[in-house]
Design an enzyme around this catalytic site. Structure first.
Site, PDB file in Angstrom:
ATOM      1  N   HIS A 165      31.431  69.126  68.878  1.00  0.00           N
ATOM      2  CA  HIS A 165      32.488  69.812  68.137  1.00  0.00           C
ATOM      3  C   HIS A 165      33.220  68.942  67.135  1.00  0.00           C
ATOM      4  O   HIS A 165      34.135  69.412  66.471  1.00  0.00           O
ATOM      5  CB  HIS A 165      33.532  70.388  69.104  1.00  0.00           C
ATOM      6  CG  HIS A 165      33.056  71.600  69.829  1.00  0.00           C
ATOM      7  ND1 HIS A 165      33.227  72.874  69.331  1.00  0.00           N
ATOM      8  CD2 HIS A 165      32.414  71.747  70.995  1.00  0.00           C
ATOM      9  CE1 HIS A 165      32.718  73.748  70.184  1.00  0.00           C
ATOM     10  NE2 HIS A 165      32.215  73.087  71.208  1.00  0.00           N
ATOM     11  N   LYS A 180      47.183  76.386  62.929  1.00  0.00           N
ATOM     12  CA  LYS A 180      46.105  75.658  63.605  1.00  0.00           C
ATOM     13  C   LYS A 180      46.769  74.486  64.320  1.00  0.00           C
ATOM     14  O   LYS A 180      47.959  74.286  64.161  1.00  0.00           O
ATOM     15  CB  LYS A 180      45.086  75.145  62.597  1.00  0.00           C
ATOM     16  CG  LYS A 180      45.742  74.440  61.389  1.00  0.00           C
ATOM     17  CD  LYS A 180      44.763  74.018  60.312  1.00  0.00           C
ATOM     18  CE  LYS A 180      44.182  75.161  59.533  1.00  0.00           C
ATOM     19  NZ  LYS A 180      42.831  75.545  59.927  1.00  0.00           N
ATOM     20  N   ARG A 181      46.053  73.701  65.106  1.00  0.00           N
ATOM     21  CA  ARG A 181      46.671  72.531  65.707  1.00  0.00           C
ATOM     22  C   ARG A 181      47.158  71.568  64.625  1.00  0.00           C
ATOM     23  O   ARG A 181      46.617  71.541  63.521  1.00  0.00           O
ATOM     24  CB  ARG A 181      45.677  71.829  66.648  1.00  0.00           C
ATOM     25  CG  ARG A 181      45.516  72.518  67.970  1.00  0.00           C
ATOM     26  CD  ARG A 181      46.825  72.619  68.733  1.00  0.00           C
ATOM     27  NE  ARG A 181      47.234  71.328  69.241  1.00  0.00           N
ATOM     28  CZ  ARG A 181      47.104  70.936  70.493  1.00  0.00           C
ATOM     29  NH1 ARG A 181      46.587  71.752  71.400  1.00  0.00           N
ATOM     30  NH2 ARG A 181      47.508  69.742  70.895  1.00  0.00           N
ATOM     31  N   LYS A 217      43.742  67.759  59.355  1.00  0.00           N
ATOM     32  CA  LYS A 217      43.900  69.140  58.877  1.00  0.00           C
ATOM     33  C   LYS A 217      44.861  69.218  57.682  1.00  0.00           C
ATOM     34  O   LYS A 217      44.952  70.231  57.008  1.00  0.00           O
ATOM     35  CB  LYS A 217      44.371  70.046  60.013  1.00  0.00           C
ATOM     36  CG  LYS A 217      43.298  70.286  61.087  1.00  0.00           C
ATOM     37  CD  LYS A 217      43.861  71.117  62.237  1.00  0.00           C
ATOM     38  CE  LYS A 217      42.866  71.356  63.363  1.00  0.00           C
ATOM     39  NZ  LYS A 217      41.896  72.432  63.060  1.00  0.00           N
ATOM     40  N   THR A 227      37.576  78.141  63.057  1.00  0.00           N
ATOM     41  CA  THR A 227      37.372  79.564  63.330  1.00  0.00           C
ATOM     42  C   THR A 227      38.563  80.357  62.814  1.00  0.00           C
ATOM     43  O   THR A 227      38.447  81.559  62.558  1.00  0.00           O
ATOM     44  CB  THR A 227      37.199  79.835  64.838  1.00  0.00           C
ATOM     45  OG1 THR A 227      38.237  79.158  65.549  1.00  0.00           O
ATOM     46  CG2 THR A 227      35.839  79.377  65.325  1.00  0.00           C
ATOM     47  N   LYS A 233      38.933  84.244  61.000  1.00  0.00           N
ATOM     48  CA  LYS A 233      39.861  85.329  61.366  1.00  0.00           C
ATOM     49  C   LYS A 233      40.541  85.893  60.115  1.00  0.00           C
ATOM     50  O   LYS A 233      40.666  87.103  59.957  1.00  0.00           O
ATOM     51  CB  LYS A 233      40.929  84.810  62.345  1.00  0.00           C
ATOM     52  CG  LYS A 233      40.376  84.318  63.672  1.00  0.00           C
ATOM     53  CD  LYS A 233      41.451  83.555  64.464  1.00  0.00           C
ATOM     54  CE  LYS A 233      40.818  82.756  65.590  1.00  0.00           C
ATOM     55  NZ  LYS A 233      41.731  81.723  66.140  1.00  0.00           N
TER      56      LYS A 233
HETATM   57  C1  LIG Z   1      41.630  80.435  66.202  1.00  0.00           C
HETATM   58  C2  LIG Z   1      42.671  79.600  66.811  1.00  0.00           C
HETATM   59  C3  LIG Z   1      42.663  78.219  66.631  1.00  0.00           C
HETATM   60  C4  LIG Z   1      41.645  77.512  65.764  1.00  0.00           C
HETATM   61  O1  LIG Z   1      42.133  77.462  64.445  1.00  0.00           O
HETATM   62  P1  LIG Z   1      41.447  76.514  63.351  1.00  0.00           P
HETATM   63  O2  LIG Z   1      42.145  76.889  62.097  1.00  0.00           O
HETATM   64  O3  LIG Z   1      40.004  76.858  63.325  1.00  0.00           O
HETATM   65  O4  LIG Z   1      41.710  75.127  63.779  1.00  0.00           O
HETATM   66  C5  LIG Z   1      43.669  77.470  67.219  1.00  0.00           C
HETATM   67  N1  LIG Z   1      44.628  78.049  67.957  1.00  0.00           N
HETATM   68  C6  LIG Z   1      44.683  79.375  68.145  1.00  0.00           C
HETATM   69  C7  LIG Z   1      45.780  79.952  68.950  1.00  0.00           C
HETATM   70  C8  LIG Z   1      43.700  80.196  67.584  1.00  0.00           C
HETATM   71  O5  LIG Z   1      43.746  81.519  67.803  1.00  0.00           O
END
Ligand SMILES: *Cc1c(COP(=O)(O)O)cnc(C)c1O
Length: 768
Positions: free
Chosen positions: A330, A508-509, A514, A616, A620
């Site tokens: 990952h 995101k985190r 990032k 991911t 979304k």
């Molecule tokens: C989808 C999701 C992530 C992943 O987000 P990225 O932008 O791909 O890092 C992290 N936390 C939550 C709560 C999510 O639903």
């Protein structure tokens, strides 16, 4: 199983009487929630417990994290009971929305754990026999609040309202042994409902308990210290999820968790397999194991150990393992690839360690260059190397990521085993991430192309001819979702965001790679430009952030403080706040994501190229009709391939360029030559913001001085980002802009987790 309203009501009524001594009219939301959940569970008991076909090959998905979020709404949707539940609750004057207080099951950090959850749902929907195996942490990912702009962490008491969606299975408990400790692993099973197809798969989460009940006699005899301590240690294993995303914490308790998970899970599989009376050498015809990152890789030596106990010699056991294990990587970040100290591991798990040593010896005996191929070196065990050496398939999670693995991170291994390496681009389940979180948009799509797309997302392409027709409704729905989010943010964050503003979102985190920092600096750039008058007619924009920082990640916490200070500055400025707002929402999680994703106008995916394996979140937003402002990184690359690069907003250095620049990079030079960037950067140290901790100064340092200044090329990409972002914001609201949004939606088919899971089933698990 058809549960009509009457039977649903009666079933709930019985449960309320038996478990809570109340009836539907007098029940509290928590009681109704439990009763409704249990009523649905009991209706599907047969499909769940008797659904497995012993003849079919199964895959066990081993993951230290499953970020499930709230189950109730998603389960009702998949089972087709959403409206029935609404009607039944309405009979007693209650509402499904009362269950908004149910805590998320946040047994994961971010993308990796959420991916596992999406895959379980998609597998059930696709009819793939996939069993999830994980840990039932007593406390999931911490709850985040801000105090004076700083992140504070609180324990996540996710079981506060009970856990009606899982069932304790005492009869399947097993013992897990460490050198210094024996604990009981008790499984809790959670059904995973396919979308309206009667399939119910299983997620088994293990909880650690003392082998013996607390011994009061011994305690009273003053011999109790040891017993009490052992009991304490046993429960401690599953106490809490480690809150680090993309970094490894070399803690022995974490290793205990990992071994606890795989030992219990393998014992479970071995017991079931034995009951079928088949030969060990044919294990791969009945089972395979997907290792979600290096966290569960210790399953490999554990299965070697178990097979040897069953009478196989090492080579025979190795041959079985080399067929049943598969490994998903990952990340390419060195700090996330797990390494364990050989001495520590051999102290804790001597027999497992012997198997790892045997793997190292086997590798040595192949006559390869020991500098290129090793599992143990300098008393350090490299878990990713172990995984690659023994696994049948190794996969990256987006095309660009798999290519980087092949030509860089695992170059040597790729040269040795070119056929082992495959790509499976990540995906998301369209049930939770469109049908559930954006029902109005889903209904609009239904009205044009029917409902088949719910389980075949590629059919969204058929919406293209209707783009002009649905554009006004799409705008209206987005506007309604934005108004709802604005109201929610007003209530929960105390920040006013006008719904007619552009919603520019980065959730995101929190991680330096990032680059929330890049976004933050751009906001300061716009702020000063607006104040000075060098930026005219700035399109009114709300910059929305959501992110948790690992509690020990200093710079990440500093970035949160920085953005919160920027928010205070901008929102309290009488001129600037006319066209700008900034909000950092607290406790970003799956439920918050559902509300945010459907209301975004801009999806910020701005990691330094090469660093985000897939992402991911990007998918979304795309699926909800949002354009991406991003770098050519992770799945952004494939998003552009599918939707057209001209329909997204791409900026910054490519992977190749980033690698080249890093060799002679001097961010200080860039900053000195760019007064506007300099002004934004200097706010970290010039007294614009109050911070007694000195963390903002440290951020300044990490950008401009130190060993590897500006490791993620924030300064280098700044101008390109600003230019692209301003162009995007200025195009907002035009028909052309909305067409781009819808073209992205139409092209999102590839990013269904249904497609990902089918890829795994065909090319890795070899399940039809
Ligand atoms: C989808 C999701 C992530 C992943 O987000 P990225 O932008 O791909 O890092 C992290 N936390 C939550 C709560 C999510 O639903």
């Amino acid at each position: 199983m058809n549960l009509d309203d009457k039977r649903l009501y009666e079933s709930m009524e019985n449960i309320l009487r038996a478990d809570f001594a109340c009836d539907p009219a007098s029940a509290e939301p928590r009681e109704l929630y439990n009763a409704l959940s249990k009523a649905v569970m009991s209706a599907f008991y047969h499909e769940w417990k008797n659904g497995r076909d012993a003849q079919k090959k199964r895959c066990a998905y081993f993951s230290a994290e499953f970020l499930m979020g709230r189950s109730i709404f998603a389960n009702l949707l998949n089972l087709g009971y959403y409206d029935a539940a609404k009607r039944v609750l309405a009979l007693v004057g209650k509402d499904l929305n009362d269950f908004e207080e149910v805590e998320d099951a946040a047994l994961g950090n971010g993308g990796l754990g959420r991916l596992a959850a999406c895959y379980l749902e998609s597998a059930a929907t696709m009819g793939i026999p996939l069993d999830g195996y994980g840990i039932r942490y007593r406390y999931g990912l911490f709850r985040q609040t801000f105090v004076d702009g700083y992140q504070h962490e609180e324990g996540d008491d996710w079981l506060k309202w009970g856990d009606p969606w899982s069932v304790r299975c005492d009869r399947d408990a097993v013992i897990v042994e460490f050198a210094d400790q024996k604990v009981k692993a008790v499984p809790y099973d959670m059904p995973v409902f396919g979308y309206r197809n009667g399939v119910v798969n299983n997620l088994r989460l293990w909880s650690s308990e003392p082998v013996q009940e607390f011994d009061f006699t011994a305690f009273n005899d003053m011999k109790g210290d040891r017993t009490a301590l052992e009991n304490f240690n046993a429960t401690k294993i599953c106490d809490v999820l480690y809150p680090n995303d993309n970094t490894m914490m070399g803690k022995i308790l974490r290793l205990r968790q990992q071994y606890f998970l795989v030992s219990a899970s393998l014992q479970d599989v071995v017991r079931k397999y034995k009951a079928q009376g088949k030969k060990w050498k044919d294990l791969d015809k009945s089972y395979c194991f997907q290792l979600n990152d290096t966290h569960p890789v210790i399953a490999i030596p554990e299965l070697l150990r178990l097979l040897r106990k069953e009478g196989m010699d090492f080579e025979e056991a190795f041959a079985v393992c080399a067929k049943v294990f598969n490994f998903t990587n990952h990340t390419i970040m060195a700090e996330a690839l797990e390494k364990w100290d050989a001495l520590a591991l051999s102290d804790l798990l001597p027999e497992v360690y012997e198997e790892i040593v045997a793997c190292q010896h086997r590798l040595e005996s192949e006559g390869l260059d020991p500098d290129k191929y090793y599992i143990i070196r300098d008393n350090v065990i490299h878990m990713a190397n172990l995984a690659i050496y023994v696994s049948a398939k190794v996969n990256g999670v987006a095309e660009i990521h798999t290519n980087i693995l092949k030509r860089d991170v695992f170059k040597n291994w790729y040269e040795l085993y070119p056929k082992k390496f495959v790509n499976v681009t990540n995906g998301i389940t369209p049930r939770r991430w469109l049908l559930l979180n954006n029902p109005a948009l889903a209904a609009l799509i239904d009205s044009k192309i029917g409902t088949q797309w719910h389980t075949d997302l590629s059919l969204l392409a058929g919406l293209k001819p209707f783009i002009g027709e649905i554009l006004p409704d799409f705008k209206r729905i987005k506007g309604e979702n934005k108004a709802k989010l604005a109201a929610y943010i007003r209530e929960h964050e105390g920040v006013e965001i006008p719904p007619e503003f552009i919603f520019d979102v980065q959730v995101k985190r929190l991680h330096e790679y990032k680059r929330q920092m890049l976004n933050a600096l751009s906001i300061l750039y716009f702020y000063f430009g607006v104040k000075e008058g060098s930026i005219k007619d700035f399109p009114p924009t709300a910059f929305i952030f959501g992110a948790k920082a690992a509690p020990g990640y200093y710079n990440a916490k500093a970035i949160i403080k920085f953005i919160n200070e920027i928010a205070k500055l901008v929102n309290s400025d009488p001129e600037a706040s006319k066209v700008m707002r900034v909000v950092f929402v607290q406790n970003y999680n799956v439920s918050y994501a559902e509300k945010i994703v459907c209301a975004a106008d801009v999806s910020e995916q701005i990691s330094m190229a090469g660093m985000e394996a897939s992402g991911t979140g990007n998918m979304k937003f795309m699926l909800n009709g949002t354009v991406t402002l991003g770098t050519l990184d992770g799945a952004n690359v494939e998003i552009c391939e599918e939707a057209g690069i001209e329909n997204n907003y791409i900026f910054g250095a490519t992977v190749e360029k980033a690698e080249a620049i890093k060799r002679f990079y001097c961010p200080r030079e860039i900053v000195e030559q760019d007064p506007a960037l300099k002004r934004a950067v200097e706010t970290l140290v010039d007294g614009t913001f109050s911070d007694e901790t000195g963390m903002l100064e440290k951020l300044h340092e990490s950008l401009l001085s130190g060993h590897e200044p500006d490791r993620y090329l924030v300064c280098f990409d700044f101008r390109s980002y600003i230019e692209t972002k301003e162009r995007l914001l200025r195009s907002f609201g035009t028909d052309e802009y909305y067409e781009k949004c819808l073209l992205n939606l139409c092209a999102a088919g590839k990013f269904s987790a249904d497609r990902s899971v089918m890829d795994y089933a065909r090319h890795i698990w070899k399940i039809k």
